[in-house]
Each structure stands twice: as structure tokens, then as C-alpha cells.
Design a protein around this motif. Structure first.
Motif, PDB file in Angstrom:
ATOM      1  N   ALA A 288       0.987  -1.104   0.222  1.00  0.00           N
ATOM      2  CA  ALA A 288       0.036   0.062   0.070  1.00  0.00           C
ATOM      3  C   ALA A 288       0.803   1.231  -0.040  1.00  0.00           C
ATOM      4  CB  ALA A 288      -0.920   0.038   1.145  1.00  0.00           C
ATOM      5  N   SER A 289       2.044   1.219   0.734  1.00  0.00           N
ATOM      6  CA  SER A 289       2.993   2.317   1.015  1.00  0.00           C
ATOM      7  C   SER A 289       3.675   2.721  -0.708  1.00  0.00           C
ATOM      8  CB  SER A 289       3.980   2.187   1.782  1.00  0.00           C
ATOM      9  OG  SER A 289       3.603   2.206   3.228  1.00  0.00           O
ATOM     10  N   GLU A 290       3.910   1.709  -1.288  1.00  0.00           N
ATOM     11  CA  GLU A 290       4.496   1.833  -2.469  1.00  0.00           C
ATOM     12  C   GLU A 290       3.323   2.239  -3.607  1.00  0.00           C
ATOM     13  OE1 GLU A 290       7.661   1.654  -3.690  1.00  0.00           O
ATOM     14  OE2 GLU A 290       8.140   1.327  -1.401  1.00  0.00           O
ATOM     15  N   PHE A 291       2.169   1.595  -3.440  1.00  0.00           N
ATOM     16  CA  PHE A 291       1.195   2.072  -4.077  1.00  0.00           C
ATOM     17  C   PHE A 291       0.795   3.753  -4.242  1.00  0.00           C
ATOM     18  CE2 PHE A 291      -3.462   2.890  -5.250  1.00  0.00           C
ATOM     19  CZ  PHE A 291      -3.520   2.136  -6.393  1.00  0.00           C
ATOM     20  N   ILE A 292       0.890   4.133  -2.789  1.00  0.00           N
ATOM     21  CA  ILE A 292       0.334   5.491  -2.650  1.00  0.00           C
ATOM     22  C   ILE A 292       1.517   6.327  -3.104  1.00  0.00           C
ATOM     23  CG2 ILE A 292       0.346   7.298  -0.524  1.00  0.00           C
ATOM     24  CD1 ILE A 292      -0.802   4.897   1.028  1.00  0.00           C
ATOM     25  N   LYS A 293       2.818   6.084  -2.954  1.00  0.00           N
ATOM     26  CA  LYS A 293       3.828   6.888  -3.452  1.00  0.00           C
ATOM     27  C   LYS A 293       3.838   6.833  -4.940  1.00  0.00           C
ATOM     28  CE  LYS A 293       7.266   5.699   0.103  1.00  0.00           C
ATOM     29  NZ  LYS A 293       8.545   5.066   0.329  1.00  0.00           N
ATOM     30  N   ASN A 294       3.504   5.959  -5.758  1.00  0.00           N
ATOM     31  CA  ASN A 294       3.452   5.990  -7.381  1.00  0.00           C
ATOM     32  C   ASN A 294       2.065   6.305  -7.768  1.00  0.00           C
ATOM     33  OD1 ASN A 294       5.856   4.575  -7.150  1.00  0.00           O
ATOM     34  ND2 ASN A 294       5.139   2.687  -7.025  1.00  0.00           N
ATOM     35  N   LYS A 295       0.888   6.209  -7.246  1.00  0.00           N
ATOM     36  CA  LYS A 295      -0.250   6.606  -7.863  1.00  0.00           C
ATOM     37  C   LYS A 295      -1.290   7.526  -7.123  1.00  0.00           C
ATOM     38  CE  LYS A 295      -2.067   3.253 -10.183  1.00  0.00           C
ATOM     39  NZ  LYS A 295      -2.700   1.844 -10.883  1.00  0.00           N
ATOM     40  N   CYS A 296      -0.851   8.119  -5.839  1.00  0.00           N
ATOM     41  CA  CYS A 296      -1.681   8.643  -5.116  1.00  0.00           C
ATOM     42  C   CYS A 296      -1.185   9.933  -4.671  1.00  0.00           C
ATOM     43  CB  CYS A 296      -2.334   7.868  -3.868  1.00  0.00           C
ATOM     44  SG  CYS A 296      -3.152   6.480  -4.698  1.00  0.00           S
ATOM     45  N   GLY A 297      -0.457  10.727  -5.205  1.00  0.00           N
ATOM     46  CA  GLY A 297       0.254  11.785  -4.766  1.00  0.00           C
ATOM     47  C   GLY A 297      -0.755  12.981  -4.319  1.00  0.00           C
ATOM     48  N   ASP A 298      -1.893  13.019  -4.784  1.00  0.00           N
ATOM     49  CA  ASP A 298      -3.033  14.053  -4.313  1.00  0.00           C
ATOM     50  C   ASP A 298      -3.830  13.684  -3.260  1.00  0.00           C
ATOM     51  OD1 ASP A 298      -4.034  12.166  -5.791  1.00  0.00           O
ATOM     52  OD2 ASP A 298      -5.390  13.607  -6.830  1.00  0.00           O
ATOM     53  N   MET A 299      -3.320  12.576  -2.573  1.00  0.00           N
ATOM     54  CA  MET A 299      -4.232  12.121  -1.494  1.00  0.00           C
ATOM     55  C   MET A 299      -3.404  11.724  -0.184  1.00  0.00           C
ATOM     56  SD  MET A 299      -6.638   9.469  -3.770  1.00  0.00           S
ATOM     57  CE  MET A 299      -8.046   9.275  -2.539  1.00  0.00           C
ATOM     58  N   ASP A 300      -4.093  11.654   0.888  1.00  0.00           N
ATOM     59  CA  ASP A 300      -3.616  11.323   2.073  1.00  0.00           C
ATOM     60  C   ASP A 300      -3.985  10.114   2.775  1.00  0.00           C
ATOM     61  OD1 ASP A 300      -1.464  13.376   2.781  1.00  0.00           O
ATOM     62  OD2 ASP A 300      -3.143  14.909   2.386  1.00  0.00           O
ATOM     63  N   PHE A 301      -3.292   9.480   3.552  1.00  0.00           N
ATOM     64  CA  PHE A 301      -3.775   8.111   4.187  1.00  0.00           C
ATOM     65  C   PHE A 301      -3.188   7.854   5.512  1.00  0.00           C
ATOM     66  CE2 PHE A 301      -3.075   7.972  -0.372  1.00  0.00           C
ATOM     67  CZ  PHE A 301      -4.188   7.453  -0.888  1.00  0.00           C
ATOM     68  N   ILE A 302      -3.787   7.150   6.360  1.00  0.00           N
ATOM     69  CA  ILE A 302      -3.388   6.806   7.596  1.00  0.00           C
ATOM     70  C   ILE A 302      -3.750   4.995   7.647  1.00  0.00           C
ATOM     71  CG2 ILE A 302      -3.695   6.782  10.189  1.00  0.00           C
ATOM     72  CD1 ILE A 302      -5.038   9.434   9.770  1.00  0.00           C
ATOM     73  N   ILE A 303      -2.485   4.233   7.759  1.00  0.00           N
ATOM     74  CA  ILE A 303      -2.382   2.825   7.716  1.00  0.00           C
ATOM     75  C   ILE A 303      -2.067   2.485   9.127  1.00  0.00           C
ATOM     76  CG2 ILE A 303      -1.924   0.768   6.613  1.00  0.00           C
ATOM     77  CD1 ILE A 303      -1.305   2.413   4.032  1.00  0.00           C
ATOM     78  N   LEU A 304      -2.874   1.548   9.753  1.00  0.00           N
ATOM     79  CA  LEU A 304      -2.580   1.132  11.005  1.00  0.00           C
ATOM     80  C   LEU A 304      -2.171  -0.277  10.946  1.00  0.00           C
ATOM     81  CD1 LEU A 304      -5.253   2.927  13.217  1.00  0.00           C
ATOM     82  CD2 LEU A 304      -2.972   4.052  12.450  1.00  0.00           C
ATOM     83  N   THR A 305      -1.304  -0.932  11.939  1.00  0.00           N
ATOM     84  CA  THR A 305      -1.238  -2.473  11.751  1.00  0.00           C
ATOM     85  C   THR A 305      -1.238  -3.038  13.181  1.00  0.00           C
ATOM     86  OG1 THR A 305       1.335  -1.786  11.710  1.00  0.00           O
ATOM     87  CG2 THR A 305       0.407  -2.130   9.769  1.00  0.00           C
TER      88      THR A 305
END
Length: 332
Positions: A288-305
């Protein structure tokens, strides 16, 4: 022996400042889209009524279980001429499935049914049952020509992964036309923070702690955003000491089990947020982190594990505050 857990519908807690002016505040709580919702609008009563009516209309129209809905009828007939709105939403949903590399797939519905997440008769399917169902999980086979949608034999589609986000987008349109400047809507884990508070401050949205969903692990300050969360504590059952959540990996047919406990997506686009919160949950934290960097530059995220890591994007680094010191923040 299977142990059925309580289903928690409130996955995001709204933290409304006590110092915000209460004049002209109108509110409504209601049940729609299989969850409890709340609307608070600093404006006239009609705007609240319009939002409620719109969400109820969409619930009836987009449901996969209501025999009167277009989606139910489409799944039954295999081909149906829809109105323009439904056709466009299906087309966009298919596009979002492609955008997420199939980690979101709106045709996984029969697998979700088999696990019992629709009728709440929970069970663990056999591998042969899953293999049989997975042959008919492929969003690429859904076609929409004009307003006519076609679902191949043996397949069913479900728009649950985008419906509440879409409802937030439609509610935003109603608020914009009404002239309202401040509103906060909690659509069962999809929060629309419209404008700012009447006192000019940002809204504060609490992000639920998956380990204790009566509390929050952090607070996000935002304005003019839709905040969508998918978590493994929303709907699940336990069997043999293991938790099985309702978010199904469409490539395996099994509930996602990769250490992610919650994904929150923040941007003005509720429909896309809703789709991505599910897809990123399925991907797992690293992918998901890689996907965000490559395809979602205009959005923000919080991922909890599960190991108490909180991965957040740089865009919210200054607007997100940690409330549970057990979590370790990593900016991605």
C-alpha cells in the motif's frame, strides 16, 4: 465452535468542539446503507432533510439485497438498462478496480455471501468452494454500453465499496447548492467535513483504535475533506481463536489477513476514498505504501497495523496528532 462478535458500525468518532457556535445547527440521526448515520448542518432544516432523502434514495437504488434496486435486478437478469447515474457509477467503479490493480473487485460479492457476511450466517468455505466462486470474480468482464450494463452468468456485482463515499459526494453537492458553509456528516465510517467549523477552526475527526474501538488512537484536523476508514473491527466473526473480517481479498477469496487493522483515506473525493480504503487494506502496509507513492500523490492516508505502527502521508504530518502512545508513526 464459532463465536459471533458484536458488529460495530461507528468506525470513526467525530470530535465536535464544545466551543463551536450552536446557532442554526440542525441535526439528524438515521439508519441507511446498513449503518447508523448522523448529519449536523449549520443551516436550515431543509438541507438536512434533503441529505437524508438523498442517502435513502441511493440506499434503495444501489443495494445488492433490495429486490427493488437496480443492482439487485441487474444481478438477477444479467443485463439491464439502467438510469444514467447507476451506469456511470458502475463504470467508475470498474475503473477504480483497474486503478487498484484488482485489489478492489466489485464482482467479489458471491464470495462475501459464501463467508456469511451478507446474511450473517458466518461460515468458513472449503477451498473447492472458493476456487469455484473465484472463477467468476473478474471486474473486467462487467460491461456498460450506454446505460446498459451486462453481468456475465454466474457473476454478481456489489457497489458497497463505493456507495457511502458516493453518498458523501452527493451530500457535498446538496450542501454546496444550499449555501451552507459548515457541516459534518458521519455516514458510518465515511466522514464528510464540509467547510470549516462556524468559528473558523478545522474539524477534528478521531481515528478509531482497532484494538479498542470505543476509543480513538489519533485525531485528524481537516476542512473540506472526506475521511473514509475501513477496519477489521467493523464486521467480523471468530472461529478457532482466529478473527475473519469482512474485507475479502478478491485474489484469494479469503478475508484480508496481512497485519493491517485499519486504513483511512483523506481527500475531497469520497467515491475514490471509499474504493481505496478497501483496496489498500487488501494490499497490506508495504504494498500500500508503494502504491500510494506511485499513484496517489494528491491524497493522504493513515494505515494502522497490528504491531501498533501508524503509517501516515507527509500531507497530514502537521494535522494529525497521536492520542495512543503505543503507536509508532512512520511518515511515508
Amino acid at each position: 465452535m464459532k463465536k459471533l462478535t458484536l458488529i460495530f458500525t461507528a468506525i470513526i468518532i467525530l470530535i465536535l468542539s464544545a466551543c463551536a457556535p450552536s446557532q442554526n445547527k440542525e441535526g439528524e440521526s438515521f439508519f441507511a446503507m446498513d449503518t447508523y448515520m448522523q448529519a449536523e448542518v449549520y443551516g436550515d432544516r431543509q438541507t438536512v432533510n434533503d441529505i437524508k432523502a438523498e442517502i435513502e434514495r441511493l440506499d434503495k437504488k444501489l443495494s445488492s439485497v433490495n429486490p427493488e434496486s437496480e443492482i439487485y435486478k441487474l444481478n438477477k437478469s444479467g443485463s439491464l438498462e439502467l438510469d444514467g447515474e447507476s451506469a456511470e457509477l458502475i463504470k467508475r467503479s470498474v475503473e477504480l478496480c483497474g486503478f487498484t490493480d484488482g485489489n478492489l473487485d466489485i464482482t467479489v460479492y458471491p464470495v462475501v455471501e459464501k463467508w456469511g457476511f451478507i446474511d450473517k450466517n458466518y461460515k468458513i468455505p472449503t477451498q473447492s468452494e472458493l476456487d469455484s466462486l473465484l472463477k467468476n470474480v473478474d471486474y473486467k468482464k462487467i460491461t456498460v454500453n450506454g446505460d446498459t450494463a451486462v453481468v456475465p452468468n454466474g457473476m454478481k456485482l456489489d457497489l458497497g465499496a463505493v456507495a457511502k463515499g458516493y453518498a458523501a459526494d452527493k451530500s457535498r453537492g446538496i450542501l454546496s447548492k444550499s449555501g451552507v458553509k459548515s457541516a459534518i456528516l458521519n455516514l458510518g465510517g465515511t466522514v464528510l467535513a464540509y467547510g470549516k467549523k462556524p468559528n473558523g477552526e478545522n474539524w477534528k475527526v478521531g481515528i478509531t483504535d482497532p484494538e479498542n474501538n470505543e476509543n480513538y488512537m489519533g485525531v485528524l484536523e481537516c476542512a473540506d475533506k472526506t475521511v473514509v476508514t475501513s477496519g477489521n473491527y467493523e464486521r467480523y466473526f471468530e472461529s478457532g481463536g482466529k478473527r475473519y473480517c469482512h474485507i475479502i481479498n478478491p485474489k484469494t477469496g479469503c478475508p484480508a489477513d496481512n497485519g493491517v487493522t485499519s486504513v483511512t483515506v483523506i481527500s475531497p473525493d469520497g467515491t475514490k476514498n471509499d474504493a481505496l480504503s478497501t483496496a489498500l487494506f487488501v494490499m497490506g502496509a508495504q504494498n500500500a505504501s508503494e502504491f500510494i507513492k506511485n499513484k496517489c500523490g494528491d491524497m493522504d492516508f493513515i494505515i494502522l497495523t497490528a504491531d501498533k505502527k501508524a503509517y501516515i502521508t507527509k500531507g497530514i504530518e502537521d494535522s494529525f496528532s497521536l492520542k495512543n502512545s503505543e503507536y509508532e508513526i512512520t511518515v511515508v
